[in-house]
Design an enzyme around this catalytic site. Structure first.
Site, PDB file in Angstrom:
ATOM      1  N   CYS A  97      -0.540   4.298   2.373  1.00 34.63           N
ATOM      2  CA  CYS A  97      -0.495   4.214   3.844  1.00 34.63           C
ATOM      3  C   CYS A  97      -0.097   2.792   4.231  1.00 34.63           C
ATOM      4  O   CYS A  97       1.058   2.431   4.100  1.00 34.63           O
ATOM      5  CB  CYS A  97      -1.796   4.663   4.481  1.00 34.63           C
ATOM      6  SG  CYS A  97      -3.291   4.178   3.616  1.00 34.63           S
ATOM      7  N   SER A  98      -1.035   1.963   4.690  1.00 30.04           N
ATOM      8  CA  SER A  98      -0.661   0.578   4.982  1.00 30.04           C
ATOM      9  C   SER A  98      -1.880  -0.317   4.900  1.00 30.04           C
ATOM     10  O   SER A  98      -2.059  -1.202   5.727  1.00 30.04           O
ATOM     11  CB  SER A  98       0.030   0.472   6.342  1.00 30.04           C
ATOM     12  OG  SER A  98      -0.750   1.132   7.319  1.00 30.04           O
ATOM     13  N   CYS A  99      -2.747  -0.090   3.899  1.00 26.86           N
ATOM     14  CA  CYS A  99      -3.938  -0.923   3.710  1.00 26.86           C
ATOM     15  C   CYS A  99      -3.490  -2.375   3.504  1.00 26.86           C
ATOM     16  O   CYS A  99      -2.502  -2.637   2.813  1.00 26.86           O
ATOM     17  CB  CYS A  99      -4.735  -0.451   2.503  1.00 26.86           C
ATOM     18  SG  CYS A  99      -5.361   1.222   2.706  1.00 26.86           S
ATOM     19  N   CYS A 151       0.891  -1.159   0.000  1.00 26.07           N
ATOM     20  CA  CYS A 151       0.000   0.000   0.000  1.00 26.07           C
ATOM     21  C   CYS A 151       0.926   1.203   0.000  1.00 26.07           C
ATOM     22  O   CYS A 151       1.498   1.559   1.030  1.00 26.07           O
ATOM     23  CB  CYS A 151      -0.902   0.024   1.222  1.00 26.07           C
ATOM     24  SG  CYS A 151      -1.863   1.538   1.310  1.00 26.07           S
TER      25      CYS A 151
END
Lengths: 113, 235
Positions: free
Chosen positions: B124-126, B121
């Protein structure tokens, strides 16, 4: 956003980070016991994000990345995630710094009673 | 009674018998948010229970089933949310009380002999948390997120995964609405294995795409978080 917050700086300086505490007490868990509660809090915050000033998921993560790379660069994960979240909430005026300081003292007294 | 008349396996494991500032800070933030009505104690309890029970096991079972059953493989690729239900994950209701922040359309990316998939991602950090659990630390770092999209072959090599040039690498960027996981190919020397045997080698890293399943390898790569280095600038 990167202005230092005294109450959080004191926590950084005392450096009770999990790798150090785990080594001191001979504990093998790779993450501290409060980690899942922090995850729950982040999810709960993301749900509340429509309210004014509460960071949405992306804002929260962006601020965490920026703070973890600067003000809290010396902290490991997930301590940097927790302290960055606290920083965001204070900087956004959701939590007052004096109020946070007072609460930290009260909780420590409660836990040590 | 002898000195050793007790069961060592039942010895209580050591614990940190000291209250840390971080533990206190987590409680303080939570209490203040609840008191201010940002979220309720019930919201927090439910989300924490969700965070505690998720992990990569359902995803590993999904892949093992697909390796063993060509019909299930077809279903997994065509209707991943239906296939997820067969391993106990309902993407529409992953927590059982409404969806957390990360809903989503879900897709499974199948590797082929000439194509390797890996997820990231960049923004962000999906991450596909309902089926794969919480993301590892390195997945959240700007280092991985920014460098993988530019230099996938080099970043995969840092995980110990060296892919020959004839294998193309597809880097799939996730976002708040779309989540992905990788379906690696079944490795050699695992023919005739049961689903449970296969699940052992389908690690989280394989499902992200930074490792390939291999008979005998059942653990994830340990990767230290490191600052970003431009591969072209080294040396």
């Amino acid at each position: 956003m990167t202005e230092r917050i005294e109450a959080l700086q004191e926590i950084v300086q005392r450096n009770q980070v999990w790798p150090r505490m785990a080594a001191k007490w001979g504990v093998e868990n790779p993450v501290p016991p409060w980690k899942t509660s922090l995850d729950g809090m982040c999810d709960a915050l993301d749900h509340a994000a429509c309210d004014e000033n509460i960071p949405n998921f992306k804002e929260r993560r962006d601020e965490e990345d920026a703070l973890s790379a600067t003000v809290y660069a010396d902290l490991p994960y997930p301590e940097n995630q927790l302290v960055s979240l606290a920083h965001s909430l204070v900087a956004r005026g959701i939590i007052d710094e004096a109020e946070l300081k007072q609460r930290l003292t009260a909780i420590r007294e409660r836990l040590q009673a | 009674m002898t000195d050793h008349d007790h069961n060592h396996d039942r010895t209580v494991k050591p614990m940190v018998d000291e209250i840390t500032d971080f533990e206190v800070l987590e409680i303080a933030l939570r209490e203040l948010c609840i008191e201010k009505g940002v979220f309720t104690a019930e919201d927090h309890r439910r989300m924490t229970e969700f965070a505690e029970q998720i992990g990569p096991t359902p995803a590993a079972h999904l892949v093992a089933k697909a390796w063993l059953d060509p019909e299930f493989r077809t279903l997994a690729l065509a209707e991943p949310m239906t296939a997820s239900k067969e391993v106990g994950v309902d993407w529409m209701e992953p927590t059982g009380f409404g969806t957390p922040s990360d809903f989503t359309a879900f897709q499974i990316l199948a590797d082929t002999p000439t194509l390797h998939n890996v997820i990231v991602c960049a923004l962000c950090s999906c991450y596909p948390r309902p089926i794969l659990g919480n993301s590892p630390e390195w997945y959240r770092t700007p280092n991985y997120r920014r460098r993988l999209v530019r230099w996938p072959r080099q970043v995969l090599a840092e995980f110990g995964l060296y892919l020959p040039d004839e294998i193309s690498i597809h880097v799939q960027d996730s976002n708040q609405k779309h989540r992905f996981m990788v379906m690696p190919m079944q490795p050699e020397a695992t023919e005739g294995w049961t689903e449970d045997q296969l699940v052992e080698i389908i690690t989280r890293d394989c499902l992200i795409g930074v490792a390939l399943p291999k008979a005998g390898i059942t653990t994830n790569v340990i990767t230290d978080t490191r600052p970003a280095i431009h591969p072209g600038a080294a040396g």
